[in-house]
Design an enzyme around this catalytic site. Structure first.
Site, short mmCIF file in Angstrom:
data_model
loop_
_atom_site.label_atom_id
_atom_site.label_comp_id
_atom_site.label_asym_id
_atom_site.label_seq_id
_atom_site.Cartn_x
_atom_site.Cartn_y
_atom_site.Cartn_z
N ARG A 125 0.83 -1.23 0.00
CA ARG A 125 0.00 0.00 0.00
C ARG A 125 0.85 1.27 0.00
O ARG A 125 0.40 2.33 0.42
CB ARG A 125 -0.98 0.03 1.16
CG ARG A 125 -1.96 -1.12 1.12
CD ARG A 125 -3.22 -0.81 1.89
NE ARG A 125 -4.15 -1.92 1.77
CZ ARG A 125 -4.18 -2.95 2.63
NH1 ARG A 125 -3.37 -2.98 3.66
NH2 ARG A 125 -5.04 -3.91 2.44
N LYS A 147 3.64 11.57 -11.15
CA LYS A 147 2.77 10.77 -12.03
C LYS A 147 3.49 9.46 -12.31
O LYS A 147 4.60 9.45 -12.84
CB LYS A 147 2.52 11.50 -13.35
CG LYS A 147 1.40 12.51 -13.29
CD LYS A 147 1.06 12.98 -14.70
CE LYS A 147 0.01 14.06 -14.66
NZ LYS A 147 -0.25 14.61 -16.01
N GLU A 189 10.74 17.90 -24.48
CA GLU A 189 10.07 18.29 -23.22
C GLU A 189 10.65 19.60 -22.68
O GLU A 189 9.95 20.38 -22.04
CB GLU A 189 10.19 17.18 -22.17
CG GLU A 189 9.60 15.83 -22.57
CD GLU A 189 8.08 15.72 -22.34
OE1 GLU A 189 7.43 16.75 -22.09
OE2 GLU A 189 7.57 14.59 -22.44
N LYS A 231 8.51 23.03 -13.52
CA LYS A 231 7.56 21.94 -13.25
C LYS A 231 7.17 21.93 -11.77
O LYS A 231 5.99 21.73 -11.42
CB LYS A 231 8.13 20.59 -13.67
CG LYS A 231 7.13 19.46 -13.37
CD LYS A 231 7.27 18.26 -14.22
CE LYS A 231 6.14 17.26 -13.91
NZ LYS A 231 6.20 16.05 -14.68
N GLU A 241 -3.60 17.58 -11.07
CA GLU A 241 -4.09 18.02 -12.37
C GLU A 241 -5.58 18.33 -12.39
O GLU A 241 -6.34 17.81 -13.19
CB GLU A 241 -3.73 16.99 -13.45
CG GLU A 241 -3.75 17.61 -14.85
CD GLU A 241 -3.21 16.67 -15.93
OE1 GLU A 241 -2.10 16.16 -15.78
OE2 GLU A 241 -3.94 16.48 -16.92
N ARG A 245 -1.89 22.16 -14.06
CA ARG A 245 -0.94 21.11 -14.43
C ARG A 245 -1.21 20.59 -15.85
O ARG A 245 -0.31 20.08 -16.51
CB ARG A 245 -0.98 19.98 -13.40
CG ARG A 245 0.09 18.94 -13.68
CD ARG A 245 0.33 17.99 -12.54
NE ARG A 245 1.35 17.03 -12.93
CZ ARG A 245 1.98 16.22 -12.11
NH1 ARG A 245 1.70 16.23 -10.83
NH2 ARG A 245 2.89 15.38 -12.56
N ASN A 249 0.74 19.20 -20.48
CA ASN A 249 0.36 18.26 -21.55
C ASN A 249 0.38 18.91 -22.93
O ASN A 249 -0.13 18.33 -23.89
CB ASN A 249 -1.03 17.69 -21.27
CG ASN A 249 -1.04 16.86 -20.02
OD1 ASN A 249 -0.08 16.15 -19.72
ND2 ASN A 249 -2.12 16.95 -19.26
N HIS A 252 0.60 16.86 -26.09
CA HIS A 252 0.44 15.44 -25.74
C HIS A 252 -0.79 14.78 -26.34
O HIS A 252 -0.81 13.57 -26.51
CB HIS A 252 0.43 15.27 -24.22
CG HIS A 252 1.82 15.34 -23.61
ND1 HIS A 252 2.61 16.46 -23.71
CD2 HIS A 252 2.55 14.43 -22.92
CE1 HIS A 252 3.76 16.24 -23.09
NE2 HIS A 252 3.75 15.02 -22.60
N HIS A 256 0.13 11.37 -27.99
CA HIS A 256 -0.35 10.06 -27.55
C HIS A 256 -1.03 9.31 -28.70
O HIS A 256 -0.89 8.09 -28.81
CB HIS A 256 -1.28 10.20 -26.35
CG HIS A 256 -0.54 10.58 -25.10
ND1 HIS A 256 -1.18 10.97 -23.95
CD2 HIS A 256 0.78 10.61 -24.81
CE1 HIS A 256 -0.28 11.24 -23.00
NE2 HIS A 256 0.91 11.03 -23.50
N HIS A 270 8.72 9.01 -27.32
CA HIS A 270 7.74 9.89 -26.68
C HIS A 270 8.10 11.38 -26.86
O HIS A 270 7.27 12.18 -27.28
CB HIS A 270 7.63 9.56 -25.19
CG HIS A 270 6.72 10.49 -24.44
ND1 HIS A 270 5.34 10.43 -24.55
CD2 HIS A 270 6.99 11.53 -23.61
CE1 HIS A 270 4.81 11.39 -23.80
NE2 HIS A 270 5.79 12.06 -23.23
#
Ligand code: NAD
Ligand code: GLY
Length: 375
Positions: A125, A147, A189, A231, A241, A245, A249, A252, A256, A270
């Site tokens: 956990r 993330k 990036e 960041k 987000e 935030r 993206n 993106h 994606h 990527h």
């Protein structure tokens, strides 16, 4: 600009989940001293990939000094970021008897950071983990902000959790062995930060990008530190987000879809997809009247000057048609109430979230870009 030859430290102020990102040369060589204050007992488990492991694992072992280390090396590449290698990693960590108070180290690029961070999030956990990012992309983006996750056959990063690292060590020297293509992908990036919120940083990159890519360590450190600081401030404002935030993206939604269309293969890395996606997002912004046509041209000129992929025509092999790419975008996490969400811009350094963009405009943009590929 922040940064210089001495190590930099960016503090990510998230209350009980706060941590430091240390950026500088030789950090792997003193990993033991950096990590020791976090440990309850002098042992760590490291998950890396086979490429990074072969090049740098012994240096990490030496840098850890008296801290005992066991390691698992996964196959390198995006295909690793799925259930089979995730399961393997979690089972290995359990077999290594990792306890709640132990530290797991993610030693590699964004693939390892995302997968290991997710494994740490669910193991018993939640155990703490340290990111030692070894690609430019991972140093400026994926190792910071918490993330974590893996890909599904349904799409990219669809399974995951927010789980902040306890420490990030971004060693500038480790990138000496990074292939030029991977370095430039990470640069996609870096450019993104200038585009989304800092026009002066974009100016700086236009001036210094080629020297930085050529290997200048002081400039590399400056670029990483500045990107991480940007960041960190965004993540502090909006950890999960709900708002700002989303600006991270930029590019993106296109990226994606293109990654999915190219099967997450080395046809498109990527960061390359991010660069092409940013160029498309600025083109879409121009078509919607938010920026002049010179702005996407300026962006593309910089990407070209860096020797980066810029357009759909730079992607080898077949691509699906515009409708199929739109369908892939509809699977994106950023879709809300079935409406497409893009990050658009009012200028370089002034990005904003745009909901409900007309799919017809996107279809036309993609159709033209695809026709240009064939033409
Ligand atoms: P990667 O982890 O696949 O690394 C790229 C390649 O470089 C791999 O082959 C790896 O073995 C090799 N490599 C890594 N470090 C090296 C070194 N120092 N020397 C030589 N080779 C080295 O890819 P990446 O570009 O680092 O990361 C991409 C991933 O990051 C994607 O899965 C993307 O979704 C994810 N990502 C996550 C976030 C986030 O916020 N969590 C943000 C951006 C990207
Ligand atoms: N890379 C996007 C984010 O961290 O939110």
């Amino acid at each position: 600009m922040n940064g210089g030859p001495k190590p930099d430290c960016v503090h990510v102020d998230l209350g009980s989940r706060a941590y430091d990102v240390r950026i500088g040369r030789g950090l792997i060589g003193r990993a033991g001293a950096e990590i020791a204050p976090l440990l309850r007992r002098p042992q760590v488990t490291v998950v890396t990939d086979e490429t990074v492991g072969a090049l740098h694992l012994e240096a990490l072992r030496a840098g850890l000094g008296d801290i005992a280390m066991t390691a698992l090396a996964l196959p390198a590449g995006e295909a690793t970021k799925g259930w089979p290698q995730f399961t393997r990693s979690v089972e290995w960590l359990l077999a290594e008897k990792v306890e709640r108070k132990d530290i797991v180290i993610a030693f590699g690029g964004g693939v390892i950071g995302d997968l290991v961070g997710f494994a740490a999030a669910v193991l018993r956990r939640g155990v703490r983990f340290v990111q030692i990012p070894t690609t430019l992309l991972a140093q400026v983006d994926s190792s910071v902000g918490g993330k974590t996750g893996i890909n599904s056959t349904q799409g990219k990063n669809l399974i995951g959790a927010f789980h902040q690292p306890a420490l990030v060590l971004a060693d500038i020297d480790v990138m000496d062995t990074l292939p030029a293509r991977d370095f430039l992908a990470g640069y996609g990036e870096v450019v993104k930060y200038g585009l989304l919120g800092d026009a002066a940083f974009f100016d700086w990159l236009e001036l210094n990008g080629p020297t930085l890519a050529g290997g200048d360590k002081a400039l590399r450190q400056q670029a990483v530190s500045h990107s991480v600081a940007m960041k960190a401030r965004i993540v502090e404002r909006d950890e999960t987000e709900e708002g700002d935030r989303a600006l991270l993206n930029l590019g993106h939604t296109f990226c994606h879809a293109l990654e999915s269309a190219t099967g997450y293969s080395d046809r498109l890395l990527h960061g390359e997809g991010v660069a092409i996606g940013c160029a498309l997002a600025f083109e879409l912004s121009a078509r919607m009247g938010f920026v002049s046509q010179e702005t996407p041209s300026r962006l593309r000129a910089h990407l070209r000057a860096m020797g980066m992929k810029t357009d759909l025509s730079d992607i080898s092999g077949d691509l699906p048609d515009a409708d199929a790419l739109l369908a892939l975008m509809a699977q994106d996490k950023k879709v809300q109430d079935g409406r497409l969400r893009f990050i658009l811009a009012r200028d370089i350094g002034r990005a904003f979230v745009a909901d409900g963009v007309d799919p017809g405009l996107v279809r036309a943009l993609l159709s033209e870009a695809l026709a240009h590929r064939r033409g």
